[in-house]
Write an enzyme that holds these catalytic residues in place. Structure first.
Site, short mmCIF file in Angstrom:
data_model
loop_
_atom_site.label_atom_id
_atom_site.label_comp_id
_atom_site.label_asym_id
_atom_site.label_seq_id
_atom_site.Cartn_x
_atom_site.Cartn_y
_atom_site.Cartn_z
N HIS A 18 40.02 20.82 37.86
CA HIS A 18 39.62 20.01 36.70
C HIS A 18 38.64 18.90 37.09
CE1 HIS A 18 41.70 21.45 33.14
NE2 HIS A 18 42.67 21.85 33.94
N GLY A 70 45.32 35.52 31.98
CA GLY A 70 46.05 34.27 31.74
C GLY A 70 46.75 33.71 32.97
N GLY A 106 45.11 32.28 35.46
CA GLY A 106 44.27 31.26 36.10
C GLY A 106 43.40 31.83 37.19
N SER A 145 40.62 33.67 36.37
CA SER A 145 39.28 33.76 35.79
C SER A 145 38.78 35.16 35.49
CB SER A 145 38.27 33.07 36.71
OG SER A 145 38.53 31.73 36.72
N SER A 187 37.91 35.98 32.63
CA SER A 187 36.79 35.83 31.68
C SER A 187 35.48 35.50 32.40
CB SER A 187 37.11 34.79 30.62
OG SER A 187 37.62 33.63 31.21
N ASP A 224 34.16 28.68 37.94
CA ASP A 224 34.65 30.06 37.94
C ASP A 224 33.52 31.06 38.08
OD1 ASP A 224 36.93 28.66 37.40
OD2 ASP A 224 37.12 29.33 35.32
N TYR A 243 42.26 21.43 26.92
CA TYR A 243 41.10 21.48 27.82
C TYR A 243 39.94 20.68 27.19
CZ TYR A 243 37.89 23.37 31.32
OH TYR A 243 36.99 23.49 32.36
#
Ligand code: GLA
Length: 366
Positions: A15, A101, A103, A105, A107, A151, A201
């Site tokens: 983050h 889901g 974490g 990545s 996507s 990512d 987020y």
């Protein structure tokens, strides 16, 4: 044409990418594979093999379709169109083994793989960092997800040789040796994905922007929140709402931890590396507030039950579920897994999944 586009893990630097900070991700052996062939007409015939879903996307792309996986691809087409490239008719089938889901990545792998394919087929000649920037713009503008660049950058620029230390402000990066003798990195998937994650987020990104603008009133030269020092933060902290100052404290400390991790890894200092992971977890849990009880449970139980085997553990990725990343003795892996499986099942009735961290090459033609 066949393209391999990997997921990613992140050792530390969570983050902070959208605040221009330092991160330490790696591309992994889990990936999406794209099979691309010519297709008549001005359309993309898309198949998501793992979902058993098809979609015909008319060209040129003019906006979102409302189907998430299609929009990840459509956003990349939109970016190439904006650069003046004509995307040809194509048949694209894709599928893979990146857990959704978790974490890791999936996507970003979808976006990066599509960008790689279109870069090859349109002759756009973009470099890998440029492709990562293009993917990031697509996420931010087309999908309106305000995520950072970590990512996509890790997926496109990763190497089987090891993680990279990436400066998300300048996109300078170097490879890092994360091998610690006698120790291994293990992911533990909580199998939880909280709906909260998207909205929270956005909120974190907004809070970080707010922190930066307060800092800039005093220090106009600051361009990114991650450039701020603890001392600068102390000076202006009272002018920030309490939640905003807590987020900022986390970001500044996390950025320092990445540098410390690089040092600990280069010295082979497992103890320090583990401590840093634990500090990051505490920061993400208490200051940044992006953890959840299930993941905290897995992190705490690994540490408390195996003080001599688990050097450190933390939540990885966007938060509110997903995986913990654990640094643990490689002769104790089975024991740790067995214990966590047992206590997690007992408490939540869910069987966690375990994945060894196998670093693999970045996006490439097969
Ligand atoms: C998600 C985002 C990344 C990054 C991480 C948290 O994975 O896509 O840009 O912000 O969360 O480090």
């Amino acid at each position: 044409m066949t393209v391999h586009s990997p997921g990613r893990i992140n050792l530390i630097g969570e983050h902070v990418d959208y605040s221009g900070g330092l991160v330490m991700p790696a591309s992994i052996d889990k990936a999406i594979r794209f099979e691309v062939t010519e297709h008549p007409g001005r359309e993309l015939a898309l198949t998501a093999l793992d979902l058993s879903e098809n979609h015909t996307l008319s060209l040129p792309v003019t906006g979102r379709t409302g189907t998430r996986w299609v929009d990840y691809l459509a956003g990349i087409v939109d970016q190439f169109q904006q650069l003046g490239h004509e995307v040809p008719g194509l048949k694209i089938e894709f599928g893979g083994d990146i857990p959704q889901g978790a974490g890791m990545s999936s996507s970003a792998a979808l976006e990066g793989g599509m960008a790689f394919v279109l870069n090859e087929l349109t002759g756009a000649g973009l470099t890998r960092p440029e492709l990562a920037q293009l993917c990031n713009r697509s996420s931010n503008e087309f999908l309106e997800i305000p995520s950072g660049i970590m990512d996509q950058f890790a997926s496109l620029n990763g190497s089987a040789a090891g993680p990279i230390q990436l400066d998300c402000g300048t996109l300078e990066f170097q490879s890092v040796n994360a091998e610690l003798a006698g120790y291994t990195w293990l992911l533990v998937n909580s199998m939880i994905t909280h709906e909260l994650s998207a909205g929270e987020y956005h909120t974190r990104v907004a809070e970080c922007r707010e922190a930066l603008s307060v800092l800039q009133e005093e220090y106009p030269a600051l361009r990114q929140l991650s450039e701020a020092t603890q001392v600068q933060l102390q000076v202006v902290m009272r002018r920030m709402p309490e939640n905003v100052s807590r987020r900022a404290r986390y970001v500044v400390a996390e950025n320092e931890r990445v540098l410390e991790m690089a040092l600990a890894l280069s010295r082979g200092d497992v103890r320090r590396a583990g401590q840093l992971l634990n500090e990051t977890h505490a920061g993400l849990r208490d200051e940044y507030e992006v953890s959840c009880t299930e993941v905290d449970f897995l992190q705490r139980h690994a540490l408390e039950h195996f003080p001599d085997a688990v050097a450190g553990a933390r939540i990885m990725g966007g938060g509110f579920g997903g995986c913990t990343i654990n640094l643990l003795r490689d002769d104790r892996i089975e024991e740790v897994k067995q214990y966590l499986r047992h206590v997690y099942r007992k408490k939540y009735g869910i069987t966690p999944e375990f994945y060894p961290v196998n670093i693999g090459p970045g996006t490439h033609l097969v």
